[in-house]
Design an enzyme around this catalytic site. Structure first.
Site, PDB file in Angstrom:
ATOM      1  CG  ASP A 197       1.933 157.126  54.716  1.00 12.13           C
ATOM      2  OD1 ASP A 197       2.086 155.945  54.376  1.00 12.13           O
ATOM      3  OD2 ASP A 197       1.860 158.073  53.918  1.00 12.13           O
ATOM      4  CE  LYS A 210      -3.576 152.136  56.471  1.00  9.53           C
ATOM      5  NZ  LYS A 210      -3.055 153.487  56.254  1.00  9.53           N
ATOM      6  CE  LYS A 242       2.160 151.932  67.757  1.00  7.00           C
ATOM      7  NZ  LYS A 242       2.539 153.318  68.033  1.00  7.00           N
ATOM      8  CG  ASN A 270      -2.095 152.387  46.121  1.00  6.39           C
ATOM      9  OD1 ASN A 270      -2.235 151.226  46.488  1.00  6.39           O
ATOM     10  ND2 ASN A 270      -3.116 153.193  45.925  1.00  6.39           N
ATOM     11  CG  HIS A 312       0.338 147.961  55.090  1.00  2.18           C
ATOM     12  ND1 HIS A 312      -0.738 147.752  55.903  1.00  2.18           N
ATOM     13  CD2 HIS A 312      -0.138 148.582  54.003  1.00  2.18           C
ATOM     14  CE1 HIS A 312      -1.824 148.224  55.318  1.00  2.18           C
ATOM     15  NE2 HIS A 312      -1.488 148.731  54.164  1.00  2.18           N
ATOM     16  CB  THR A 313       6.554 150.072  57.794  1.00  2.00           C
ATOM     17  OG1 THR A 313       6.670 150.724  56.532  1.00  2.00           O
ATOM     18  CG2 THR A 313       7.932 149.741  58.324  1.00  2.00           C
ATOM     19  CD  GLN A 329      -4.077 153.390  49.231  1.00  2.00           C
ATOM     20  OE1 GLN A 329      -5.102 152.786  49.012  1.00  2.00           O
ATOM     21  NE2 GLN A 329      -2.894 152.845  49.070  1.00  2.00           N
ATOM     22  CB  THR A 373      -5.981 156.505  46.099  1.00  2.00           C
ATOM     23  OG1 THR A 373      -5.516 155.391  45.335  1.00  2.00           O
ATOM     24  CG2 THR A 373      -7.008 156.046  47.123  1.00  2.00           C
ATOM     25  CB  THR A 381       5.136 152.890  48.124  1.00  2.00           C
ATOM     26  OG1 THR A 381       4.296 152.182  49.024  1.00  2.00           O
ATOM     27  CG2 THR A 381       5.048 152.260  46.751  1.00  2.00           C
ATOM     28  NE  ARG A 425       5.687 160.077  46.055  1.00  2.00           N
ATOM     29  CZ  ARG A 425       4.432 160.198  45.634  1.00  2.00           C
ATOM     30  NH1 ARG A 425       4.082 161.210  44.863  1.00  2.00           N
ATOM     31  NH2 ARG A 425       3.531 159.315  45.984  1.00  2.00           N
TER      32      ARG A 425
END
Ligand code: IMP
Ligand code: MG
Length: 336
Positions: free
Chosen positions: A15, A18, A20, A43, A46-47, A177, A192, A250, A253
């Site tokens: 988070d 990456k 961008k 898991n 990517h936004t 990740q 992970t 994802t 949370r």
């Protein structure tokens, strides 16, 4: 043949933005022909903001947004139903996934049983995407690979083809990740189940000599999602979470927040051989006007953004021999 490859690696716990960085590299003068995702599965979230449109992907590398061949590399795991949902979602948004997506034949399949098992047996706060059980079965040698799934046939190929083609390829590796979640280097067992370092990119059969640049991505503070206690008592962390919108892409949370750790970044840079460091979201600290850094067991408090940047730049320049550039958000600080 492969001319060279650049790698994007997350130096914290995911988070860091990456997506961008990948986006801006794909718009740079380097003519990438392929984007290869090298680890993880559902898991990841990517936004990406593409021409003002918010696009969230989990499996498919962002090259498809540019009409570039996008490879799910052999270190990844894929759930077939969710993958087809994502293909439909992207096609609906107008992206040509069908002609650009490639899946290495060795990719392992996440079954619905894996997902159910991950959902019920979840002590470390996983994303419940079946990641641990799928990698367990891979290493227990009872997994199913993409080459054995009829539905995936149109996309399946052998990543070795990149070497034997007469065309010259330039690859951008994008990881999922981050270093602190790496199965070996991370804070085990709060990790992970895949490798999140530059080594994972190389495992795709692209040898170290062909790696040109390693882009290491971090934020100006840290976040972590999962069961361990990561966030301290500082009331400012809640503010950072709100300003930085630190909620999982994802799972939705809350991401736990803490101050930037120079020690951790130095380690991640050295292990990955980072050449270009990008520190994102400095604007969140600027808005709060609080600049803090952990270094050698002390918490340093800086009066200004410039002092914060100077402290990081000065120390990394002397401690990390591979570093060539450091940039804070979109504000580049050349250090050579
Ligand atoms: P898993 O990868 O779903 O097994 O989850 C293991 C740990 O990694 C949990 O703490 C997750 O919250 C974290 N994690 C997995 N993927 C990501 C990600 O893409 N971003 C941030 N944290 C993640
Ligand atoms: Mg993410």
């Amino acid at each position: 043949m492969i001319k060279f490859a650049d790698v994007i690696v997350d130096l914290q716990a995911g988070d860091t933005g990456k997506g961008k960085v990948a986006h801006s590299l794909l718009e740079s003068e380097t003519k990438y022909t392929h984007v290869i995702r090298y680890n993880g599965g559902g898991n990841a979230g990517h936004t990406i903001y593409h021409n003002g449109q918010k696009v969230v992907t989990h499996f498919i590398p962002c090259g498809v947004l540019y009409g570039i061949k996008s490879v799910i590399g052999l270190g990844c795991v894929v759930n077939v139903d969710k993958l087809f949902e994502e293909i439909a979602y992207l096609e609906n948004l107008g992206f040509d996934v069908k002609n650009n997506l490639l899946i290495d034949k060795r990719v392992h399949i996440v079954t619905n049983e894996h997902i159910a098992e991950d959902g019920s047996e979840n002590k470390i706060g996983t994303t419940k995407q079946g990641i641990g059980p799928a990698y367990r079965d891979k290493y227990f040698r009872i997994g199913t690979r993409a080459e054995n799934i009829e539905q995936l046939k149109p996309y399946v190929f052998d990543i070795y083809d990149l070497h034997t083609s007469k065309e010259e390829y330039i690859i951008l590796f994008e990881g999922a990740q981050g270093f602190e979640l790496d199965i070996d280097w991370g804070d085990y067992p709060y990790v992970t189940s895949s490798h999140c370092t530059v080594g994972s990119a190389i495992l795709n059969g692209v040898p170290p000599k062909l790696i040109r640049k390693v882009f290491g991505i971090s934020k100006a503070y840290r976040t972590y999602v999962g069961a361990k206690n990561f966030e301290g008592d500082d009331l400012l962390f809640e503010k950072i979470r709100e300003l930085g919108n630190e909620y999982g892409a994802t799972t939705g949370r809350k991401r736990q927040v803490n101050w930037f750790s120079l020690d951790d970044i130095i380690k991640a840079i050295n292990i990955n051989g980072v050449t270009d460091l990008v520190i994102n979201k400095i604007d969140i600290l600027t808005e709060l006007n609080v600049f803090r850094i952990y270094y050698e067991n002390d918490l340093y408090d800086f009066d200004s953004e410039d002092l914060f940047k100077y402290f990081i730049t000065y120390n990394l320049k002397s401690l990390c021999p591979t570093i060539e550039t450091i940039s804070f958000s979109d504000n580049p600080y050349k250090i050579n």
